[in-house]
Motif scaffolding. Structure first.
Motif: not given
Length: 846
Positions: A798-818
Motif C-alpha cells: 500500500l505504501l511502496v508499490l504505488p511509487s513503484a507503479l508510478v516510476v514504472w508507468d513513466r517508463f512504459v507510458n508517455d502521458d500519465p493523464d491518458v
C-alpha cells in the motif's frame, strides 16, 4: 494464448450451473473426508535426523555394539529428589518403588539398580533380591545407614547415581537416579540422536509413574517413553488451544469484513472445506502429521480469507454499479480468477521451494502447504462464487435476511481515505520514496546477516512451566501436566559435572590389524580445547581403555598384553585376535562388546567434552579428531547430529529463499507477458516483497528469533503469502489504467482492492498470530514472524508499490493523464508479447 476462453467457460458454469458446481465440490469434499481417518502423526526430532551421515553413524553404533544397545531392552530412570535421598526412609522409598515395579508382570521388568540397592548390599552382602534389600535397610539403624553410605563414597557404581552435591561426611545428596530395565521388543531399536513421537516404552513408563506414586517420596519416572508421549500430546494440546482462538479471531474479523450473515457462513464453510481437502489429502497420500503441520491450517486460512474477502468485495462493488447477480459475478470472477491464479502460482512456488531442503519434514510441509493452496484456489475461485450466486438468487425469491452489502474501502469511507497514503506519496515524490524504501530494506537485510540457527530437542517439547492463563482453561482445552523439560533441566543442574556430554567416533576398519589399537591411542593425544583432558590426553572410553582396565585386574591378561606391546605403552601391537578372544571370555565381555563389533570390523571411541563448549566447537573438534584416524572415521553423537541439522536448516532457509525469489520473478514476468503483454510488471510486483522479506529477516535478529525447524521456512513463506497483496493491487491497477489516467487508476485501485486487503491482513495476521498461544515456543515464534510478514507485505504493497507503479508507468507510458490504449498515447516501451497476444500500441489494443 487465449486464456479468456477458459475464464469465460468457468464464468458460465459459476453463473448458469451453480447448483451442479456446488454438488460437485461437496462430493469431492466427502471423498477427502474419508482420508481424514487415515491421518497419522509423527513427532519429535528423529524425523529431522534421517539420512544425515553423523546420525547414520550413530544408528550403526547402536546396532552393532554391545548388549546395552539391544533392541529388546529398554530402561526407565527413577529420579528421586529430597533434602537427603540417602536417609533410611528415602532409601526405602526407592527400594519399594523397585519392588512394586518388579511385581507388575505387564511392565516386563528384568532388573533394577539404584544407590539404595548398593547401600542395602553393603549392610547385608547376601541381600541379592529387592525384598531382602528392603529387609536389610529396615533392620538397620540410621547410623548404620550413614556408615554404609560412607563406605561407598569411592565406589563409582554408587556415586555415579548421585547428584553433584553428594557430601561424604554428612552422607547426604539431594537427588539420585535408579534404573529399571525392561525386556520390550524394539525398545532399544533405532537409536539415532533424534527422539520420535512413539515408543514401545510409553505405556510402560506411564503405568510405572502411577505405581511409583503409591510408595511415597518424590520419585519421577523418566525415559524415552515419557519423552515420546509429550512429543505427541503437545501437538493435540496445541491444536486444541490454537484452533478455537484462531476461529474466534477469524469470525470476528469476518463479521467486520462481510457484515452479512449469509456471506459469513459461506466464507466460513469454504474455509472448512479447504481444511478438509488438505488434511484428507494428507491421509490419502500417507504423509504424517508432524509438529510443522500445525502451521498449515493457519496458512490456508490466511490465503482463503484473502480470496474470500476479495471475491465478495469485488462482487459487491459491481452490484453497486447497478449490475444484476449474473453480470456482477461475471465481472468479478473475470478479474479475480486471473489474480487468484497469479497469487496461487507465486504462493505455490514459495512453498515448493522448500523441496530444496535436505530435511524431510520441511519437504513434507512444503508439499502439503502447496497442495492446500491449490485446493483453496479452486474452492474460493469457483465454489464460493457459485454458492454466492445460488444464495443471492434465493434471497431475491424468499425472505432471507440480507445485511450490509457495501464493499470495504468504498469511496467516501474513512478506511478509503486512510488507504490513500501511499498514493499521495507516489504523486509528489515517488522516486525519492522508492529509493528510501529500498535503502532501508538493504539496511535491514544487512542487519539480519547475523541471525542465529538452532535445533534442540526442547524445541519440540512443551515448556517447563505452562503459562497460568493456559492452565486455567476449561476442559478439554486445558493442557496436560508436562514434566520432561523440567526433569531434563533438573538432571542437567544436579548431575552435570565439567563433562557436558560426549563425542563418539565411529571407526570402520579391520580391528585385528596390528596398528588398529595404536591409532585409537594416538588419536587421544593433544586433544582440542572442547575435549576434557588430563596430562594432554583426552578423557575417553574405548576398546583400548577396556583392555587397560582388564589388564590392571587380571595378571594373566596383563602378561598377554605385555608380550604383544612392542613399545611398552600399554597398548598391544600384534596378535590382536588373541587379545580380543581373551577379553570376550572374561568378566569384561559386556564392556568389550560395547566398543568392538561382532565381526571386528568397526569400533567406537567415546570422548568426554566440556560442559561450557558450544555446539559448533564440539562439532569442529570432533571432526578434527576423526580426521586423525586412517579414513573411515565419522564423528557423531547427539550434539554433532543436532549441529548438522542446524546447519541444514540455515542452508535450507537461504536456498529456499533464493529459489522462491528467483522462481517468483520469472513466473511473474512470464505471466504478465502472457496476460498483459507487459513483462516488466513482474519485476514491479516483487518490489514490496523484497522490502517485506528484508524487514522480516531484520526482525528475526532484533527479536533474537533463530532459524529453527519452523522459522527456516519463513522467508520463502513471506514471498508466497506476501505476493498476494501486491498481485491484487498490480492486477487491479492495470484494469483501471486501461480506463483512467495514472493517479485516478491508482486511487481507485487502492480504495477498492486496498479495503479488501486491509480486511484480509487483519484477519490473517490475528488468525496466524494466535500461534503464540501454542505450547511450543518455536511455533509461537513462527506465528509472530508469519503475522509480521503479512503486516509488512500489506504496508509495503500500500505504501511502496504505488511509487513503484508510478516510476514504472513513466517508463512504459508517455502521458500519465491518458489511459493506456488511448489513441493519443505513444507506444509503450514494454514489448515481447507472444504471437497472437493482445499488446498495447499507440493506437490502442490490437
Amino acid at each position: 494464448m487465449d486464456y479468456q476462453r477458459l475464464i469465460d467457460w468457468t464464468d458460465d458454469h459459476i453463473v448458469h450451473s451453480s447448483g451442479k458446481v456446488i454438488i460437485a465440490f461437496l462430493l469431492v469434499t466427502s471423498v477427502f473426508a474419508v482420508g481424514l481417518g487415515n491421518v497419522s502423526t509423527e513427532a519429535g526430532t528423529e524425523q529431522f535426523a534421517s539420512d544425515i551421515p553423523a546420525n547414520n553413524a550413530l544408528e550403526a553404533i547402536n546396532d552393532e555394539f554391545g548388549s546395552s544397545f539391544s533392541e529388546d531392552t529398554g530402561t526407565t530412570q527413577l529420579v528421586q529428589r529430597g533434602d537427603n535421598v540417602l536417609t533410611r526412609e528415602e532409601l526405602l522409598h526407592m527400594l519399594r518403588a523397585q519392588e512394586r515395579l518388579q511385581d507388575k508382570e505387564d511392565l516386563r521388568v528384568s532388573g533394577t539398580s539404584s544407590a539404595a540397592s548398593v547401600v542395602a548390599q553393603t549392610l547385608d552382602p547376601s541381600a541379592t533380591t529387592v525384598e531382602e534389600q528392603i529387609d536389610a535397610v529396615e533392620s538397620a539403624t540410621p547410623t548404620q545407614v550413614r556408615q554404609a553410605v560412607r563406605q561407598n563414597a569411592d565406589n563409582p557404581a554408587f556415586t555415579g547415581t548421585l547428584s553433584n552435591d553428594f557430601n561424604r561426611k554428612s552422607a547426604s545428596a539431594s537427588a539420585t537416579i535408579g534404573v529399571v530395565t525392561h525386556q520390550v521388543p524394539g525398545a532399544g531399536g533405532g537409536g539415532g540422536a533424534g527422539q520420535s513421537g512413539s515408543s514401545p516404552l510409553t505405556d510402560i513408563q506411564l503405568n510405572s509413574q502411577r505405581i511409583v506414586d503409591t510408595v511415597g517420596g518424590d520419585i519421577t519416572v523418566f525415559g524415552s517413553g515419557i519423552v515420546a508421549d509429550e512429543f505427541g500430546s503437545v501437538i493435540t494440546d496445541s491444536l486444541l488451544i490454537v484452533t478455537p482462538a484462531a476461529v474466534l479471531f477469524i469470525v470476528f474479523f469476518l463479521v467486520v469484513a462481510y457484515r452479512d450473515l449469509l456471506d459469513l457462513l459461506l466464507g466460513s464453510f469454504a474455509l472448512l472445506m479447504a481444511i478438509i481437502w488438505t488434511f484428507g489429502f494428507l491421509g490419502l497420500a500417507g504423509i504424517p502429521f508432524s509438529q510443522m503441520m500445525i502451521a498449515v491450517p493457519p496458512l490456508l486460512l490466511a490465503v482463503g480469507i484473502d480470496f474470500g474477502i476479495h471475491a465478495i468485495n469485488r462482487y459487491r462493488e459491481d452490484r453497486q454499479t447497478g449490475l444484476g447477480i449474473d453480470e456482477s459475478m461475471r465481472e468479478a470472477t473475470d478479474q479475480l480468477l486471473v489474480a487468484f491464479f497469479i497469487v496461487t502460482g507465486t504462493t505455490v512456488i514459495g512453498f515448493l521451494s522448500n523441496l530444496a531442503s535436505d530435511l524431510a519434514p520441511i519437504k513434507d510441509f512444503g508439499i502439503v502447504a502447496a497442495v492446500g493452496i491449490i485446493f483453496t484456489f479452486l474452492i474460493f475461485g469457483v465454489f464460493l462464487p457459485a454458492a454466492k450466486v445460488w444464495l443471492d438468487r434465493r434471497a431475491e425469491k424468499y425472505p432471507i435476511p440480507v445485511f450490509s452489502q457495501s464493499p470495504l474501502g468504498a469511496e467516501g469511507s474513512r478506511l478509503g481515505e486512510v488507504l490513500r497514503g501511499g498514493v499521495v506519496v507516489a504523486k509528489y515524490a515517488p522516486l525519492a520514496f522508492l529509493v528510501v524504501a529500498l535503502v532501508a530494506s538493504a539496511g535491514a537485510g544487512w542487519y539480519a546477516k547475523d541471525v542465529d540457527t538452532s535445533f534442540t530437542q526442547e524445541d519440540f517439547l512443551p515448556p517447563e512451566e505452562v503459562p497460568g492463563y493456559l492452565q486455567n482453561l476449561p476442559e478439554p482445552f486445558a493442557p496436560d501436566d508436562y514434566s520432561v523439560v523440567a526433569t531434563l533441566n533438573f538432571l542437567e543442574e544436579k548431575f552435570q559435572t565439567t563433562q557436558g556430554g560426549s563425542v563418539t567416533i565411529y571407526y570402520e576398519t579391520p580391528m585385528e590389524r596390528d596398528t588398529a589399537l595404536e591409532e585409537i591411542y594416538r588419536a587421544g593425544e593433544d586433544p582440542p580445547e572442547s575435549f576434557v583432558s588430563e596430562n594432554r590426553r583426552a578423557d575417553s572410553q574405548s576398546i583400548v581403555t577396556v583392555i587397560q582396565s582388564q589388564a590392571e585386574r587380571d595378571p594373566e591378561f596383563r602378561r598377554l598384553v605385555q608380550r604383544n606391546d612392542l613399545n611398552g605403552n600399554g597398548v598391544p601391537d600384534q596378535n590382536l585376535g588373541k587379545i580380543y578372544d581373551y577379553l570376550l571370555d572374561s568378566p569384561a565381555e559386556d564392556q568389550a562388546e560395547s566398543y568392538l563389533s561382532d565381526d571386528r570390523r568397526s569400533t567406537r571411541v567415546d570422548y568426554s567434552v566440556s560442559a561450557d563448549a558450544s555446539q559448533e566447537e564440539i562439532t569442529q573438534d570432533g571432526r578434527m579428531v576423526a580426521d586423525r584416524f586412517r579414513g573411515g572415521a565419522v564423528a557423531t553423537g547427539s550434539t554433532i547430529v543436532f549441529k548438522a541439522i542446524s546447519d541444514l536448516i540455515f542452508e535450507s532457509a537461504l536456498i529456499s529463499l533464493g529459489i522462491a525469489l528467483g522462481a517468483t520473478v520469472i513466473f511473474l514476468i512470464f505471466i504478465y507477458w502472457v496476460l498483459e503483454g507487459l513483462p516488466s510488471l513482474g519485476i514491479v510486483n516483487t518490489v514490496p516483497i523484497a522490502v517485506a522479506v528484508a524487514f522480516v529477516a531484520g526482525t528475526m535478529r532484533f527479536l533474537n528469533i533463530p532459524f529453527n525447524a519452523f522459522t527456516a521456512t519463513i522467508l520463502s513463506l513471506t514471498i508466497g503469502l506476501g505476493i498476494d497483496y501486491s498481485v491484487h493491487i498490480v492486477h487491479r491497477f492495470i484494469d483501471e489504467r486501461r480506463e483512467y489516467d495514472l493517479f485516478t487508476a491508482l486511487d481507485r485501485t487502492v480504495r477498492g482492492t486496498g479495503g479488501a486487503l486491509a480486511g484480509s491482513m487483519l484477519t490473517t495476521a490475528f488468525g496466524i498470530g494466535v500461534l503464540v498461544l501454542a505450547l511450543l515456543s518455536v511455533l509461537g515464534q513462527f506465528g509472530v514472524l508469519t503475522a509480521l510478514s503479512i503486516v509488512y507485505s500489506f504496508f509495503a504493497s500500500l505504501l511502496v508499490l504505488p511509487s513503484a507503479l508510478v516510476v514504472w508507468d513513466r517508463f512504459v507510458n508517455d502521458d500519465p493523464d491518458v489511459p493506456m490504449g488511448h489513441p493519443n498515447e505513444s507506444t509503450p516501451r514494454d514489448d515481447g508479447a507472444p504471437s497472437g497476444q493482445t499488446v498495447v500500441t499507440d493506437g490502442g489494443r490490437e
